[in-house]
Design an enzyme around this catalytic site. Sequence first.
Site, PDB file in Angstrom:
ATOM      1  N   LYS A 224      50.430  25.759  51.353  1.00  0.00           N
ATOM      2  CA  LYS A 224      50.880  24.379  51.525  1.00  0.00           C
ATOM      3  C   LYS A 224      51.855  24.268  52.720  1.00  0.00           C
ATOM      4  O   LYS A 224      52.195  25.258  53.352  1.00  0.00           O
ATOM      5  CB  LYS A 224      51.539  23.888  50.232  1.00  0.00           C
ATOM      6  CG  LYS A 224      50.608  23.960  49.008  1.00  0.00           C
ATOM      7  CD  LYS A 224      49.464  23.012  49.136  1.00  0.00           C
ATOM      8  CE  LYS A 224      48.533  22.855  47.939  1.00  0.00           C
ATOM      9  NZ  LYS A 224      48.468  23.827  46.892  1.00  0.00           N
TER      10      LYS A 224
HETATM   11  C1  LIG Z   1      45.409  18.909  44.251  1.00  0.00           C
HETATM   12  C2  LIG Z   1      46.171  20.022  43.620  1.00  0.00           C
HETATM   13  N1  LIG Z   1      46.874  19.753  42.496  1.00  0.00           N
HETATM   14  C3  LIG Z   1      47.587  20.709  41.882  1.00  0.00           C
HETATM   15  C4  LIG Z   1      47.625  21.999  42.354  1.00  0.00           C
HETATM   16  C5  LIG Z   1      48.382  23.045  41.604  1.00  0.00           C
HETATM   17  O1  LIG Z   1      49.474  23.506  42.329  1.00  0.00           O
HETATM   18  P1  LIG Z   1      50.082  24.967  42.041  1.00  0.00           P
HETATM   19  O2  LIG Z   1      49.134  25.971  42.625  1.00  0.00           O
HETATM   20  O3  LIG Z   1      51.395  24.934  42.759  1.00  0.00           O
HETATM   21  O4  LIG Z   1      50.243  25.105  40.570  1.00  0.00           O
HETATM   22  C6  LIG Z   1      46.920  22.324  43.520  1.00  0.00           C
HETATM   23  C7  LIG Z   1      46.957  23.693  44.028  1.00  0.00           C
HETATM   24  O5  LIG Z   1      46.415  24.059  45.009  1.00  0.00           O
HETATM   25  C8  LIG Z   1      46.173  21.313  44.157  1.00  0.00           C
HETATM   26  O6  LIG Z   1      45.461  21.566  45.262  1.00  0.00           O
END
Ligand SMILES: Cc1ncc(COP(=O)(O)O)c(C=O)c1O
Length: 425
Positions: A224
């Site tokens: 990210k």
């Molecule tokens: C659209 C979206 N929502 C939620 C998440 C979840 O985030 P995390 O990996 O920090 O738990 C991601 C992870 O890539 C994502 O792309």
Amino acid sequence: MLPLNQNPGPERETGTPACTSAMPVLPMTREVLAIDGGTPVRKTLLPYGRQSIGEEDIQAVVNVLRSDWLTTGPKVAEFEEAFAAWVGAKYAVSFSSGTAALHGAAFAAGLKPGDEAITTPMTFAATANCVLYQGAIPIFADVSPDTLNLDPGLVAARITARTRAVLPVDYAGHPADLNAIQELAASHGLIVIEDASHALGAEYRRRRAGSIADMTVFSFHPVKHLATGEGGMVTTNRADFTDMLRRFRNHGISSDARQRQTDGQWHYEMVLLGFNYRLTDVACALGLSQLKKLEKNLSRRREIAARYAAAFRNVVAVMPPVVRADVNPAWHLYPIRLNLERLSVDRGRIFRALRAENIGVNVHYIPVHLHPYYRDRFGHRAGEYPVAEDAYGRLISLPMFHGMTDDDVGDVVRAVCKVIDGYTL
Ligand SMILES: Cc1ncc(COP(=O)(O)O)c(C=O)c1O
């Protein structure tokens, strides 16, 4: 709104080689693809995303390792305040991941068994899973063909007496149609949880993601814009949501350990059923250090997107992502869609051919309703969300991260042109 194959791209000269495959290339002039034994465009694999960690980031982490607090110390509040100010929200509550942050937001929104929440199938499963964590049911609505974001008209058609929330996702970093979704939500008394995991720094009508919806969720996974290892954040302008989010991430307890130590108190009360979803001081120190570089990193991502758009603007078999006039995307991903009608092979072959050229392409996303868990539990099947499903068959995410050099960008363009030339009808 622009037709898919007419991305505006920049008019200016970008310095990145333009694709020659605007016109079909004669078979005898085509380069031998690496997948067929030719020389790959790159010697080493270029990943689709990766973090950039500088000496100042390392120093910030080391300083915390030498301090009194590894978890919930002073860096947590410092990071939350700086983050809220940066996106233009009143409050920010950190979580141990974007997924935990989504769970917190679903809890604070009051989702409970019997409720429904509407979301997009064109996302990572975590967006819909957070609804399930609360015992509620995720209801999907199809996406708009240009942005692949939730289509507000189709959301409206799925609202029932049980609907309690809408979860738009800012796919690839392009903000969802937030005004339309907010108006719809307001007229039905629904809460909007924007999943801006892709969209830190994106602007919708000149306002940053994080300052608009009832709650907005971010992820700090290494691919990210801002990396803390694992990590996430919810921003909101509502004090009641903030209180609930803070308790939920700390076992449902009404005060934190550092506060009790400072106050010389031992007494605490658990007032709701929460989790340990706290982000550590170590991670928050890294987040604070990364936040200082966010503007620069966003500019770099926008520059790379402009170079790609210029290179592919006339390539008939490639549809670059569409940018609506009222947004400034944050470009977490750069998903192109293949005009398969102009190619002699399917997406899988193009994907493998690009990998063979050492370009670390990826695919975002397998529509959530088509995952076995969702099929088995809810009886979903192919054909329910045709726009998302058609897009899925065409999508390829090209490498996109702020640490890419101009040579990296040039390699991606060369490889895409080489492969597309090789298979254009
Ligand atoms: C659209 C979206 N929502 C939620 C998440 C979840 O985030 P995390 O990996 O920090 O738990 C991601 C992870 O890539 C994502 O792309």
